[in-house]
Design a protein around this motif. Structure first.
Motif, PDB file in Angstrom:
ATOM      1  N   SER A  26       0.836  -1.180   0.000  1.00  0.00           N
ATOM      2  CA  SER A  26       0.000   0.000   0.000  1.00  0.00           C
ATOM      3  C   SER A  26       0.883   1.246   0.000  1.00  0.00           C
ATOM      4  CB  SER A  26      -0.938   0.007   1.206  1.00  0.00           C
ATOM      5  OG  SER A  26      -0.216  -0.081   2.410  1.00  0.00           O
ATOM      6  N   SER A  27       2.208   1.045   0.140  1.00  0.00           N
ATOM      7  CA  SER A  27       3.141   2.163   0.155  1.00  0.00           C
ATOM      8  C   SER A  27       4.536   1.657  -0.198  1.00  0.00           C
ATOM      9  CB  SER A  27       3.154   2.799   1.552  1.00  0.00           C
ATOM     10  OG  SER A  27       3.962   3.941   1.580  1.00  0.00           O
ATOM     11  N   VAL A  28       5.321   2.516  -0.835  1.00  0.00           N
ATOM     12  CA  VAL A  28       6.698   2.174  -1.177  1.00  0.00           C
ATOM     13  C   VAL A  28       7.620   3.199  -0.526  1.00  0.00           C
ATOM     14  CG1 VAL A  28       8.377   1.886  -3.049  1.00  0.00           C
ATOM     15  CG2 VAL A  28       5.993   1.220  -3.399  1.00  0.00           C
ATOM     16  N   VAL A  29       8.647   2.710   0.179  1.00  0.00           N
ATOM     17  CA  VAL A  29       9.629   3.574   0.831  1.00  0.00           C
ATOM     18  C   VAL A  29      10.975   3.338   0.154  1.00  0.00           C
ATOM     19  CG1 VAL A  29      10.807   4.109   2.997  1.00  0.00           C
ATOM     20  CG2 VAL A  29       8.393   3.421   3.026  1.00  0.00           C
ATOM     21  N   LYS A  30      11.591   4.406  -0.322  1.00  0.00           N
ATOM     22  CA  LYS A  30      12.895   4.309  -0.978  1.00  0.00           C
ATOM     23  C   LYS A  30      13.977   4.083   0.078  1.00  0.00           C
ATOM     24  CE  LYS A  30      15.805   7.091  -4.009  1.00  0.00           C
ATOM     25  NZ  LYS A  30      15.917   8.384  -4.684  1.00  0.00           N
ATOM     26  N   LEU A  31      14.838   3.086  -0.156  1.00  0.00           N
ATOM     27  CA  LEU A  31      15.950   2.777   0.740  1.00  0.00           C
ATOM     28  C   LEU A  31      17.271   3.108   0.046  1.00  0.00           C
ATOM     29  CD1 LEU A  31      14.761  -0.720   2.044  1.00  0.00           C
ATOM     30  CD2 LEU A  31      14.525   1.492   3.197  1.00  0.00           C
ATOM     31  N   GLN A  32      18.357   3.049   0.793  1.00  0.00           N
ATOM     32  CA  GLN A  32      19.682   3.299   0.229  1.00  0.00           C
ATOM     33  C   GLN A  32      20.046   2.196  -0.770  1.00  0.00           C
ATOM     34  OE1 GLN A  32      21.732   5.933   0.777  1.00  0.00           O
ATOM     35  NE2 GLN A  32      20.093   6.820   1.985  1.00  0.00           N
ATOM     36  N   PRO A  33      20.770   2.543  -1.827  1.00  0.00           N
ATOM     37  CA  PRO A  33      21.275   1.506  -2.735  1.00  0.00           C
ATOM     38  C   PRO A  33      22.134   0.509  -1.957  1.00  0.00           C
ATOM     39  CG  PRO A  33      21.549   3.672  -3.711  1.00  0.00           C
ATOM     40  CD  PRO A  33      21.129   3.884  -2.288  1.00  0.00           C
ATOM     41  N   ALA A  34      22.085  -0.754  -2.355  1.00  0.00           N
ATOM     42  CA  ALA A  34      22.815  -1.787  -1.621  1.00  0.00           C
ATOM     43  C   ALA A  34      23.263  -2.882  -2.572  1.00  0.00           C
ATOM     44  CB  ALA A  34      21.925  -2.370  -0.530  1.00  0.00           C
ATOM     45  N   GLY A  35      24.151  -3.728  -2.074  1.00  0.00           N
ATOM     46  CA  GLY A  35      24.626  -4.863  -2.864  1.00  0.00           C
ATOM     47  C   GLY A  35      25.817  -4.498  -3.717  1.00  0.00           C
ATOM     48  N   SER A  36      26.375  -5.488  -4.386  1.00  0.00           N
ATOM     49  CA  SER A  36      27.588  -5.285  -5.181  1.00  0.00           C
ATOM     50  C   SER A  36      27.361  -4.348  -6.361  1.00  0.00           C
ATOM     51  CB  SER A  36      28.120  -6.625  -5.671  1.00  0.00           C
ATOM     52  OG  SER A  36      27.140  -7.275  -6.452  1.00  0.00           O
ATOM     53  N   SER A  37      26.145  -4.308  -6.885  1.00  0.00           N
ATOM     54  CA  SER A  37      25.870  -3.420  -8.020  1.00  0.00           C
ATOM     55  C   SER A  37      25.251  -2.098  -7.583  1.00  0.00           C
ATOM     56  CB  SER A  37      24.942  -4.121  -9.018  1.00  0.00           C
ATOM     57  OG  SER A  37      23.696  -4.378  -8.409  1.00  0.00           O
ATOM     58  N   SER A  38      25.038  -1.927  -6.277  1.00  0.00           N
ATOM     59  CA  SER A  38      24.462  -0.694  -5.718  1.00  0.00           C
ATOM     60  C   SER A  38      23.126  -0.326  -6.357  1.00  0.00           C
ATOM     61  CB  SER A  38      25.441   0.477  -5.835  1.00  0.00           C
ATOM     62  OG  SER A  38      26.566   0.254  -5.026  1.00  0.00           O
ATOM     63  N   LEU A  39      22.296  -1.344  -6.609  1.00  0.00           N
ATOM     64  CA  LEU A  39      20.968  -1.083  -7.143  1.00  0.00           C
ATOM     65  C   LEU A  39      20.086  -0.451  -6.066  1.00  0.00           C
ATOM     66  CD1 LEU A  39      20.244  -4.319  -9.194  1.00  0.00           C
ATOM     67  CD2 LEU A  39      20.769  -2.050 -10.065  1.00  0.00           C
ATOM     68  N   GLN A  40      19.148   0.361  -6.502  1.00  0.00           N
ATOM     69  CA  GLN A  40      18.223   1.005  -5.575  1.00  0.00           C
ATOM     70  C   GLN A  40      17.366  -0.046  -4.879  1.00  0.00           C
ATOM     71  OE1 GLN A  40      17.825   4.507  -5.020  1.00  0.00           O
ATOM     72  NE2 GLN A  40      16.834   3.572  -3.276  1.00  0.00           N
ATOM     73  N   ALA A  41      17.263   0.047  -3.570  1.00  0.00           N
ATOM     74  CA  ALA A  41      16.424  -0.865  -2.804  1.00  0.00           C
ATOM     75  C   ALA A  41      15.151  -0.135  -2.393  1.00  0.00           C
ATOM     76  CB  ALA A  41      17.176  -1.359  -1.564  1.00  0.00           C
ATOM     77  N   ALA A  42      14.116  -0.893  -2.072  1.00  0.00           N
ATOM     78  CA  ALA A  42      12.854  -0.303  -1.648  1.00  0.00           C
ATOM     79  C   ALA A  42      12.199  -1.181  -0.595  1.00  0.00           C
ATOM     80  CB  ALA A  42      11.920  -0.148  -2.850  1.00  0.00           C
TER      81      ALA A  42
END
Length: 115
Positions: A26-42
């Motif tokens: 019902s909602s999306v919160v943007k998180l810091q990029p993470a992982g080896s490829s620095s993809l955007q997390a949510a």
């Protein structure tokens, strides 16, 4: 109710990955990029079910969950606002749970127009 998440190559249209989510959103919160490829997390938050799910590369989920230990989210409707604390499980296969900490309901006839 659950949803399916697909990662699609934007150039070719090829489906790269598919996975079933543990909760609807019902909602999306943007998180810091993470992982080896620095993809955007949510973070997908389902306030009705009291669950949340991290969307990130599989290798980055543990790192993200550790960073979410003291995270709070809020939900605002026209007539109420509620605050929640995220509680993670030690098992990455489980969805995060939401604990309602507070709720503010506006008087009848009034509504929240901005927050």
């Amino acid at each position: 109710e659950t949803a399916m998440l697909s990662t699609i190559d934007g150039w070719t249209g090829e489906i790269l990955t598919k996975r079933r989510l543990r909760s609807a959103s019902s909602s999306v919160v943007k998180l810091q990029p993470a992982g080896s490829s620095s993809l955007q997390a949510a973070l997908l938050v389902d306030y009705q079910a009291g669950k949340a799910d991290v969307l990130a590369e599989e290798e980055a989920v543990a790192e993200i969950l550790q960073g979410l230990q003291s995270t709070y989210v809020f939900n605002v409707d026209e007539d109420a606002a509620s605050g929640y604390m995220l509680a993670s499980s030690k098992d990455q296969a489980e969805a995060l749970t939401l604990t309602n900490l507070w709720r503010f309901k506006v008087p009848s006839g009034d509504k929240i127009v901005g927050f």
